[in-house]
Design an enzyme around this catalytic site. Structure first.
Site, PDB file in Angstrom:
ATOM      1  CG  MET A  66      -1.936  -1.275   1.131  1.00  0.00           C
ATOM      2  SD  MET A  66      -3.548  -0.880   1.843  1.00  0.00           S
ATOM      3  CE  MET A  66      -3.039  -0.755   3.666  1.00  0.00           C
ATOM      4  N   GLY A  67       2.128   0.994  -0.361  1.00  0.00           N
ATOM      5  CA  GLY A  67       3.024   2.113  -0.514  1.00  0.00           C
ATOM      6  C   GLY A  67       3.484   2.778   0.648  1.00  0.00           C
ATOM      7  CE1 TYR A  68       5.407   8.518   3.655  1.00  0.00           C
ATOM      8  CE2 TYR A  68       5.723   6.946   5.538  1.00  0.00           C
ATOM      9  CZ  TYR A  68       5.680   8.239   4.833  1.00  0.00           C
ATOM     10  OH  TYR A  68       6.574   9.330   5.304  1.00  0.00           O
ATOM     11  CG  HIS A  98       7.107  -2.361   2.200  1.00  0.00           C
ATOM     12  ND1 HIS A  98       6.970  -1.281   2.712  1.00  0.00           N
ATOM     13  CD2 HIS A  98       5.906  -2.954   2.154  1.00  0.00           C
ATOM     14  CE1 HIS A  98       5.608  -1.179   3.030  1.00  0.00           C
ATOM     15  NE2 HIS A  98       5.003  -2.264   2.945  1.00  0.00           N
ATOM     16  CD  GLN A 139      -6.052  -3.745   2.687  1.00  0.00           C
ATOM     17  OE1 GLN A 139      -5.901  -4.129   1.632  1.00  0.00           O
ATOM     18  NE2 GLN A 139      -4.949  -3.823   3.697  1.00  0.00           N
ATOM     19  N   GLY A 174       5.442 -10.336   4.188  1.00  0.00           N
ATOM     20  CA  GLY A 174       6.124 -10.305   5.504  1.00  0.00           C
ATOM     21  C   GLY A 174       5.415 -10.870   6.296  1.00  0.00           C
ATOM     22  CD  GLN A 205      -1.955  -8.725   4.410  1.00  0.00           C
ATOM     23  OE1 GLN A 205      -2.886  -7.820   4.399  1.00  0.00           O
ATOM     24  NE2 GLN A 205      -0.875  -8.459   3.979  1.00  0.00           N
ATOM     25  CB  VAL A 244      12.199  -5.874   8.541  1.00  0.00           C
ATOM     26  CG1 VAL A 244      13.275  -4.820   8.747  1.00  0.00           C
ATOM     27  CG2 VAL A 244      12.457  -6.820   7.593  1.00  0.00           C
ATOM     28  CB  SER A 266       3.888  -0.939  10.945  1.00  0.00           C
ATOM     29  OG  SER A 266       2.774  -0.357  10.334  1.00  0.00           O
TER      30      SER A 266
HETATM   31  O1  PAF Z   1      -0.148  -5.598   3.670  1.00  0.00           O
HETATM   32  C1  PAF Z   1      -0.727  -4.713   3.090  1.00  0.00           C
HETATM   33  O2  PAF Z   1       0.176  -3.870   2.526  1.00  0.00           O
HETATM   34  C2  PAF Z   1      -1.876  -5.066   2.171  1.00  0.00           C
HETATM   35  O3  PAF Z   1      -2.661  -5.668   3.019  1.00  0.00           O
HETATM   36  C3  PAF Z   1      -1.872  -5.661   0.650  1.00  0.00           C
HETATM   37  C4  PAF Z   1      -1.637  -7.125   0.971  1.00  0.00           C
HETATM   38  C5  PAF Z   1      -1.083  -4.725  -0.075  1.00  0.00           C
HETATM   39  C6  PAF Z   1      -3.216  -5.714   0.183  1.00  0.00           C
HETATM   40  O4  PAF Z   1      -4.029  -4.505   0.038  1.00  0.00           O
END
Ligand code: PAF
Length: 279
Positions: free
Chosen positions: A29-31, A36, A60, A146, A152, A175, A184
């Site tokens: 979801m970026g940032y 990541h 979500q 991760g 998830q 991490v 996060s």
């Molecule tokens: O973990 C996340 O960043 C999100 O839940 C994902 C897997 C990209 C789905 O939007």
């Protein structure tokens, strides 16, 4: 690094992946943070082509959650990815992923309804739906995720298995910052006092691990000790559980592979963490 903004364009590219090439995918979801980047680096080592998606998935987020404030900064993300030689960044819009008339949702029953799913009704329907859409668009061999989002990963592995999707999740370790806080994007919400308080999640896990090594295998007594530590740091507990690592059901007696899993509010920020009891 090529930025792809439409599903049609991404599908045009993925339609030409040969069965012999390994396609690695990191949905985000970026940032982006170091967590990541570690997924991307691993995918680069193990795959022939690497795709990162950036999409803050509205489906979500609950009505009272942080969708509007969720940190977004594409330029920052692109510059962090620059040195990693990502092949494609898929950056779709909300309208593209959920056009008017959108009607199809994926529900992974049972495992989605406990822990974070109990506190965030509908959350895993949104996650499963967007990830299946992304996987259908990108057609990856391997999807790097991760273990901070432990539930998830379990939900998505179940979905891929049940729906015969030929993509395998590569589980990657959490991490952490040097002091132990799990990385996060939501850590950005913490002020300096809260940043210190947030250590109570990792410290509570360590406390439980020490107690286990000292012979305490009783979930209830460890949950009480962890709760005292967290409340002492002004954390507000959503849940603390000791669960089976596969089906995430509560255990009666803790074993070395039991997963400690917790969600705690520090101020308004909900943080999650987890670990095997014997890490
Ligand atoms: O973990 C996340 O960043 C999100 O839940 C994902 C897997 C990209 C789905 O939007």
């Amino acid at each position: 690094m090529q930025i792809i903004r439409t599903a049609a364009e991404m599908q045009e590219i993925s339609a030409h992946w040969q069965p012999t090439i390994k396609v690695g995918f990191i949905p985000t979801m970026g940032y982006l943070h170091a967590g990541h980047l570690s997924l991307i680096s691993r995918a680069k080592e193990e795959c022939d082509v690497v795709i990162v998606s950036i999409f803050v998935n509205p489906a979500q987020f609950g009505a009272n959650e942080d969708l509007g404030n969720y940190p977004r900064d594409l330029d920052r993300d692109l510059s962090l990815m620059g040195p990693l030689n990502v092949d494609y960044v898929f950056f779709p819009t909300g309208e593209m992923m959920y056009p008017a008339g959108y009607k199809t949702w994926i529900e992974v029953k049972g495992i989605s309804d406990i822990l974070c799913g109990a506190s965030r009704p509908g959350h895993f329907i949104g996650v499963a739906t967007v990830v299946l859409k992304l996987v259908n668009i990108v057609r990856p061999t391997l999807m790097y995720m991760g273990e901070k989002d432990y539930q998830q990963v379990a939900v998505l592995e179940t979905m891929l298995r049940d729906l015969n999707v030929p993509t395998t999740i590569v589980r990657c370790p959490i991490v952490r910052e040097e002091d132990g806080l799990a990385m996060s994007s939501r850590n950005k919400y913490l002020d300096s006092d809260q940043r210190v308080q947030a250590l109570c999640l990792a410290n509570a896990i360590r406390l439980a691990q020490k107690q286990f090594l000292a012979g305490n295998h009783d979930p209830q007594s460890l949950i009480e000790l962890m709760s005292d530590l967290i409340i002492g740091e002004n954390g507000s507990i959503d849940y603390i559980r000791f669960v089976d690592p596969i089906d995430l059901a509560d255990v009666q007696s803790i074993k070395s592979d039991t997963r400690i899993i917790l969600a705690v509010y520090i101020g308004k920020t909900r943080l999650i963490d987890n670990s095997a009891v014997l890490a």
